[in-house]
Design a protein around this motif. Structure first.
Motif, short mmCIF file in Angstrom:
data_model
loop_
_atom_site.label_atom_id
_atom_site.label_comp_id
_atom_site.label_asym_id
_atom_site.label_seq_id
_atom_site.Cartn_x
_atom_site.Cartn_y
_atom_site.Cartn_z
N TRP A 209 74.82 64.05 -2.61
CA TRP A 209 74.60 63.04 -1.57
C TRP A 209 73.13 63.00 -1.16
O TRP A 209 72.44 64.02 -1.15
CB TRP A 209 75.42 63.37 -0.33
N LYS A 210 72.68 61.84 -0.76
CA LYS A 210 71.34 61.70 -0.21
C LYS A 210 71.35 62.20 1.23
O LYS A 210 72.26 61.90 2.00
CB LYS A 210 70.91 60.23 -0.24
N THR B 19 73.10 60.62 4.69
CA THR B 19 74.24 59.76 4.38
C THR B 19 75.38 59.99 5.38
O THR B 19 75.68 61.12 5.74
CB THR B 19 74.75 60.03 2.96
N GLU B 20 75.98 58.91 5.82
CA GLU B 20 77.18 58.97 6.67
C GLU B 20 78.39 58.67 5.79
O GLU B 20 78.45 57.61 5.15
CB GLU B 20 77.10 57.95 7.80
N ASP C 190 77.36 55.47 3.55
CA ASP C 190 76.27 54.63 4.03
C ASP C 190 75.00 55.48 4.06
O ASP C 190 74.91 56.41 4.87
CB ASP C 190 76.57 54.08 5.42
N PRO C 191 74.00 55.21 3.17
CA PRO C 191 73.92 54.11 2.21
C PRO C 191 74.99 54.22 1.12
O PRO C 191 75.43 55.32 0.77
CB PRO C 191 72.51 54.25 1.63
N ALA C 192 75.37 53.05 0.60
CA ALA C 192 76.50 52.97 -0.32
C ALA C 192 76.21 53.68 -1.64
O ALA C 192 75.09 53.66 -2.16
CB ALA C 192 76.83 51.50 -0.58
N VAL C 193 77.23 54.34 -2.15
CA VAL C 193 77.18 55.00 -3.45
C VAL C 193 78.61 55.06 -3.97
O VAL C 193 79.57 55.13 -3.19
CB VAL C 193 76.56 56.41 -3.33
N THR D 110 78.44 63.84 8.34
CA THR D 110 77.05 63.49 8.06
C THR D 110 76.47 64.48 7.07
O THR D 110 76.71 65.69 7.16
CB THR D 110 76.22 63.53 9.35
N THR E 15 83.98 56.31 1.58
CA THR E 15 82.82 55.42 1.47
C THR E 15 81.60 56.08 2.09
O THR E 15 81.71 57.00 2.91
CB THR E 15 83.10 54.08 2.17
#
Length: 385
Positions: free
Chosen positions: A188-189, A192-193, A165-168, A220, A163
């Motif tokens: 990934w942005k 993102t965690e 965060d932010p969700a994708v 991260t 999963t």
């Protein structure tokens, strides 16, 4: 001069671009590189016939967590042994060994090896990356390699949850029966965690073979860095967060041994390593024991690395390697040279894309190259459709 610019593409860890060298391995490491099912009674040994060991680092990796194995170099500098109880190998683990030696004339050589220890017959585990609590590039793919062939792929995939965060949306894709990779639709942005929940304990992956892991780890996503290598133009454009920060002259694969096209992801980084053409089917064409700033792009052996032995005007004008991408560097590695400059600004998970090479596109299971599949094709490889 072109004869010394051999390169790399093949199936071993000690591979690369180089010039002819001695045929023997100065640094001996046991267990051997690539060994599997190594028993706990074995001992890690590093030795050289002469000179001195400059550095030895042994690391145990279990469930994406790294633990240094303590040890010491002997007083005469010719060997390294683990300290005390660290000599007994742990079951179901992966070990990596990095060793650097200096001979009587001050010449450095290096070796980087890895092996895995035995897993009980009725159990399976997944060796996975990236490392827990690491900061990675935006192209990082979560990759699992299982110690046993998986028959019930749906049950195993369902037991692993990735999963963000932010969700994708993150989807798994199987390559055969022993590898499962996870990625989103696009890179990934930054910031993102990502959390990886591994609930494989007691999951029956094959008849009578059960998982043994229950862990939660995370990483991260750092800044975005995507580098575009134009093999025909002999350049690499390095973009940070979408902005061009440098155009670096490079040397790619020669016409008979070209570099793969496509998107490749940095999976390993070594300040210095050995590259030996014999490990990838090139005979004794090259054997360089101190290749600086080596960045692995594929499992088969494509590296982006520093090159101190080629004339400076090679970079930006000629493609002469056996498949690697070379940057001008200095012997021993220098931070101000292009090879050192790029190495210091690279993260595991950064993307290097090659275009305009006469070779085919890299296979999506060769290293972390799954970005070469469309999102539709990626999702089609899930066992949970």
């Amino acid at each position: 001069m072109l004869a010394v610019l051999a390169g790399c593409t093949g199936g071993s860890r000690d591979i690369g671009e180089g010039k002819p060298g001695s045929s023997g391995d100065a640094i001996q490491i046991f267990p051997r590189d690539g060994a599997e099912d190594v028993g706990p009674e074995r001992r890690i040994e590093v030795s050289i016939p002469d000179g001195r060991l400059e550095r030895v680092r042994v690391t145990r990796v279990e469930d994406a967590r790294r633990q240094a194995v303590p040890g010491r170099i002997s007083d005469d500098g010719l060997s390294w042994r683990p300290a005390g109880g660290a000599g007994r190998l742990a079951l179901a683990s992966k070990y990596s060994v990095e060793a650097v030696a200096v001979d009587a004339e001050g010449r450095r050589s290096a070796r980087n090896t890895a092996f895995t220890t035995v897993v009980p017959d009725h159990r399976f585990i997944g060796y996975f990356k990236p490392e827990n609590r690491s900061t990675v590039g935006t192209g990082m793919i979560v990759a699992f390699e299982f110690s046993r062939p998986i028959r019930d792929r749906a049950a195993v995939q369902k037991a692993i949850r990735v999963t963000a965060d932010p969700a994708v949306e993150v989807v798994g894709h199987w390559f055969g029966r022993d590898r499962l990779d996870f990625r989103p639709a696009a890179y990934w942005k930054p910031g993102t965690e990502v959390t990886v929940e591994v609930g494989l304990r007691d999951v029956e992956g094959a008849p009578g073979v059960f998982g043994s892991q229950r862990r939660t780890v995370g990483f991260t996503v750092g800044r975005s860095q995507v580098s575009l290598v134009d093999a025909a133009g002999h350049t690499m454009q390095v973009r940070r967060d979408g902005e061009l920060i440098s155009t670096v002259p490079i040397s790619a694969g020669a016409p008979k041994t070209p570099t793969y096209n496509g998107k490749m992801v940095v999976s390993e980084m070594h300040e210095v390593t050995r590259m030996d053409g014999r490990t990838v089917g090139f005979g004794g064409e090259y054997d360089i024991k101190d290749v600086p700033h080596a960045i692995r792009l594929t499992e088969s052996g494509t590296f982006l690395h520093g090159n101190y032995w080629a004339p400076a005007d090679t970079f930006g004008s000629l493609n002469t390697s056996h498949g690697c991408i070379g940057l001008r560097d200095v012997k021993g590695g220098g931070g101000s040279a292009p090879g050192g400059w790029f190495f210091d600004r690279t993260l595991i998970g950064d993307v290097v894309e090659v275009v305009n090479s006469p070779d085919r596109k890299v296979a999506p299971d060769n290293g972390l190259s799954g970005w070469n599949l469309s999102w539709q094709a990626w999702k089609a490889g899930s066992a949970l459709r």
